[in-house]
Write a protein that holds these residues in place. Structure first.
Motif, mmCIF file in Angstrom:
data_model
loop_
_atom_site.group_PDB
_atom_site.id
_atom_site.type_symbol
_atom_site.label_atom_id
_atom_site.label_comp_id
_atom_site.label_asym_id
_atom_site.label_seq_id
_atom_site.Cartn_x
_atom_site.Cartn_y
_atom_site.Cartn_z
ATOM 1 N N TYR A 103 0.821 -1.211 0.000
ATOM 2 C CA TYR A 103 0.000 0.000 0.000
ATOM 3 C C TYR A 103 0.853 1.258 0.000
ATOM 4 O O TYR A 103 0.500 2.256 -0.629
ATOM 5 C CB TYR A 103 -0.976 0.001 1.178
ATOM 6 N N TRP A 104 1.974 1.246 0.719
ATOM 7 C CA TRP A 104 2.882 2.392 0.705
ATOM 8 C C TRP A 104 3.402 2.614 -0.717
ATOM 9 O O TRP A 104 3.419 3.749 -1.216
ATOM 10 C CB TRP A 104 4.042 2.165 1.675
ATOM 11 N N GLU A 106 2.016 1.809 -3.406
ATOM 12 C CA GLU A 106 0.896 2.216 -4.254
ATOM 13 C C GLU A 106 0.436 3.649 -3.969
ATOM 14 O O GLU A 106 -0.515 4.119 -4.564
ATOM 15 C CB GLU A 106 -0.279 1.244 -4.081
ATOM 16 N N GLN A 108 -0.309 5.100 -0.716
ATOM 17 C CA GLN A 108 -1.055 5.403 0.510
ATOM 18 C C GLN A 108 -0.222 6.260 1.449
ATOM 19 O O GLN A 108 1.002 6.257 1.385
ATOM 20 C CB GLN A 108 -1.439 4.107 1.226
ATOM 21 N N THR A 109 -0.895 6.967 2.343
ATOM 22 C CA THR A 109 -0.191 7.815 3.305
ATOM 23 C C THR A 109 0.348 6.974 4.454
ATOM 24 O O THR A 109 -0.121 5.860 4.710
ATOM 25 C CB THR A 109 -1.125 8.882 3.892
ATOM 26 N N ASN A 112 -2.377 6.110 6.936
ATOM 27 C CA ASN A 112 -3.246 5.015 6.490
ATOM 28 C C ASN A 112 -2.603 3.656 6.712
ATOM 29 O O ASN A 112 -3.249 2.734 7.203
ATOM 30 C CB ASN A 112 -3.600 5.165 5.012
ATOM 31 N N ILE A 113 -1.336 3.525 6.343
ATOM 32 C CA ILE A 113 -0.735 2.201 6.469
ATOM 33 C C ILE A 113 -0.449 1.830 7.911
ATOM 34 O O ILE A 113 -0.523 0.661 8.267
ATOM 35 C CB ILE A 113 0.518 2.017 5.579
ATOM 36 N N MET A 116 -3.458 0.226 9.520
ATOM 37 C CA MET A 116 -3.838 -1.105 9.034
ATOM 38 C C MET A 116 -3.372 -2.222 9.956
ATOM 39 O O MET A 116 -3.986 -3.277 9.997
ATOM 40 C CB MET A 116 -3.282 -1.343 7.632
#
Length: 175
Positions: A103-104, A106, A108-109, A112-113, A116
């Motif tokens: 996700y990082w 891709e 994402q902030t 956000n990660i 998770m």
């Protein structure tokens, strides 16, 4: 193998020559999969469902990484490499961090990660991502050394995807 000193160079060299990083593997998946070799905390059973919830291809990448690690361990054992075994190589693959890195990469902030997986400390995540950027640079150098420009470019793209934001700020006070 001479260019790689961040993780087990034999395992990573085998991945390169086995075409693990084929044309269908995105730079984000490369980064996420390689992070499994950097995570040092003990694994628990719950991370498999977290990994499968991210991306089917990423879960397949991690399975292929495990199979390669097992094969390298088996061959190392047969070659009588000291302290080598299938289980010792399998233990090097710890994919809990993979979804966060995916996700990082891709875009994402950081907030956000980190939300998770509340069991991974922010400082550990920053340390792993910095080590990951170094590993990916080493892989790009190795790909250049063997004359594989396409693979070198893929690793460089992966570096660009992870080397961003707050994780690479030299000081939070100067930012």
């Amino acid at each position: 193998a001479a260019f790689i000193n961040t993780v087990d160079e034999v395992l990573v060299t085998e991945l390169i020559f086995a075409r693990f990083f084929g044309p269908d593997v995105t730079p984000a998946r490369v980064a996420a999969t390689m992070s499994a070799l950097l995570y040092e905390e003990k694994e628990d059973k719950s991370n498999k469902t977290l990994l499968e919830g991210v991306d089917k291809e990423l879960a397949l990448d991690v399975d292929a990484l495990r199979k390669t690690a097992k094969a390298v361990g088996r061959v190392s054992l047969e070659a009588r490499v000291p302290n080598a075994s299938e289980s010792s190589y399998m233990a090097k693959v710890r994919p809990r961090i993979c979804p966060l890195i995916y996700y990082w990469a891709e875009g994402q902030t950081f907030g956000n990660i980190t939300s998770m997986d509340s069991d991974i400390f922010e400082g550990n995540l920053v340390r792993i991502v910095r080590r990951l950027a170094e590993l990916l640079r080493q892989l790009a150098d190795a790909a250049r050394a063997i004359g594989n420009d396409e693979l070198q470019h893929k690793f460089e793209q992966a570096v660009e995807k992870v080397k961003r934001g707050i994780m690479f700020t030299t000081s939070l006070y100067l930012a």
